[in-house]
Design a protein around this motif. Structure first.
Motif, short mmCIF file in Angstrom:
data_model
loop_
_atom_site.label_atom_id
_atom_site.label_comp_id
_atom_site.label_asym_id
_atom_site.label_seq_id
_atom_site.Cartn_x
_atom_site.Cartn_y
_atom_site.Cartn_z
N GLY A 267 68.05 -60.25 12.33
CA GLY A 267 68.83 -59.14 11.80
C GLY A 267 67.99 -57.93 11.43
O GLY A 267 68.51 -56.95 10.90
N GLY A 268 66.69 -57.98 11.74
CA GLY A 268 65.79 -56.90 11.35
C GLY A 268 65.79 -55.74 12.34
O GLY A 268 66.70 -55.57 13.15
N ASP A 269 64.70 -54.96 12.28
CA ASP A 269 64.63 -53.73 13.08
C ASP A 269 63.89 -53.92 14.40
O ASP A 269 63.45 -52.95 15.02
N LEU B 198 60.90 -63.99 17.47
CA LEU B 198 62.16 -64.21 16.77
C LEU B 198 62.50 -65.70 16.81
O LEU B 198 62.53 -66.30 17.88
N GLN B 199 62.73 -66.29 15.65
CA GLN B 199 63.14 -67.68 15.60
C GLN B 199 64.66 -67.75 15.64
O GLN B 199 65.34 -67.20 14.79
N LEU B 200 65.18 -68.42 16.67
CA LEU B 200 66.62 -68.49 16.90
C LEU B 200 67.12 -69.88 16.53
O LEU B 200 66.84 -70.87 17.22
N GLU B 201 67.87 -69.97 15.45
CA GLU B 201 68.40 -71.26 15.01
C GLU B 201 69.69 -71.54 15.78
O GLU B 201 70.73 -70.93 15.54
N VAL B 202 69.60 -72.45 16.73
CA VAL B 202 70.74 -72.78 17.59
C VAL B 202 71.15 -74.23 17.37
O VAL B 202 70.38 -75.04 16.85
N LEU C 111 73.36 -64.28 18.52
CA LEU C 111 72.37 -64.02 17.47
C LEU C 111 71.64 -62.69 17.68
O LEU C 111 71.32 -61.99 16.72
N LEU C 112 71.38 -62.36 18.94
CA LEU C 112 70.61 -61.16 19.26
C LEU C 112 71.50 -59.97 19.61
O LEU C 112 70.98 -58.86 19.78
#
Length: 213
Positions: free
Chosen positions: A154-156, A166-170, A28-29
């Motif tokens: 997906g931002g800057d 950052l919210q990480l949907e796993v 994701l990152l």
């Protein structure tokens, strides 16, 4: 340079929930991800397994892949494993490279109980694991600190070394190290909850055979 993300914990023992979350965070990152075992966790009882046993389990779990790494610095430092100290050390080493501290949603909600927690935003981005569609419910103090910091993966945010959340949907995997320890202590096998390589080395799990803690 890719961001560097850190997933800390006692890893007592490391299990597939830890590894899956770290793996998906790397995707994701688009980041390098290191697992960092704590020496003396300030918020919980000492691990049942020794430092040597936990490191051996982590090395076995991470063998055969090149996406996830291992950082042992907290085990080599005396005293409690305060995250703020670790991030300050990493920041000094990596300059303006984006750093991401990975954590679960429950840990994030309890952030105001951490040592010098406000400084974490000055040292790293915070990546919070959550189920798809999850909405944060935060204490007032943390809500104020987070205001204006939320960012899309997906931002800057990569253009800044620190400061975003950052919210990480796993993929949600309800796996508990406590449950695994109880299974082992009762003579049962946590097959499919731990990496296969750990079962190829039976001695790795000896610490839990009679300790249900």
């Amino acid at each position: 340079m890719k961001p560097l993300a850190i997933l800390g914990g006692t890893f007592d023992p490391v299990h597939v929930g830890h590894l899956n979350a770290a793996w998906e965070a790397a995707e994701l990152l688009d980041a390098e991800v290191h697992l960092m075992p704590a020496s003396v966790p300030p918020h919980r009882p000492p691990p049942a397994a020794s430092v040597e046993q936990r490191v051996a389990m982590l090395r076995a779990a991470l063998a055969g892949q090149d996406r996830l790494g291992l950082d042992l610095r907290e085990l080599e430092r005396a005293g409690p494993s305060y995250t703020v100290d670790t991030l300050a050390e990493l920041r000094a080493e990596h300059g303006d490279r984006p750093l991401v501290l990975l954590m679960g949603a429950d840990a994030f909600a309890g952030l105001p109980t951490w040592h010098r927690w406000e400084r974490l935003f000055e040292l790293a981005h915070l990546g919070v694991f959550a189920r798809p569609g999850f909405q944060f419910s935060l204490p007032t103090e943390l809500e104020a600190a987070v205001s204006g910091r939320l960012a899309d993966t997906g931002g800057d945010w990569r253009n800044q070394p620190t400061g975003r959340v950052l919210q990480l949907e796993v993929t949600p995997l309800e796996i508990s190290a406590t449950r695994i320890r109880h299974l082992l202590a009762s003579g049962r096998s946590p097959r499919y909850l731990l990496p296969d390589r750990m079962f190829d080395m039976p001695g790795l799990l000896a610490a839990y055979r009679s300790d249900p803690g």
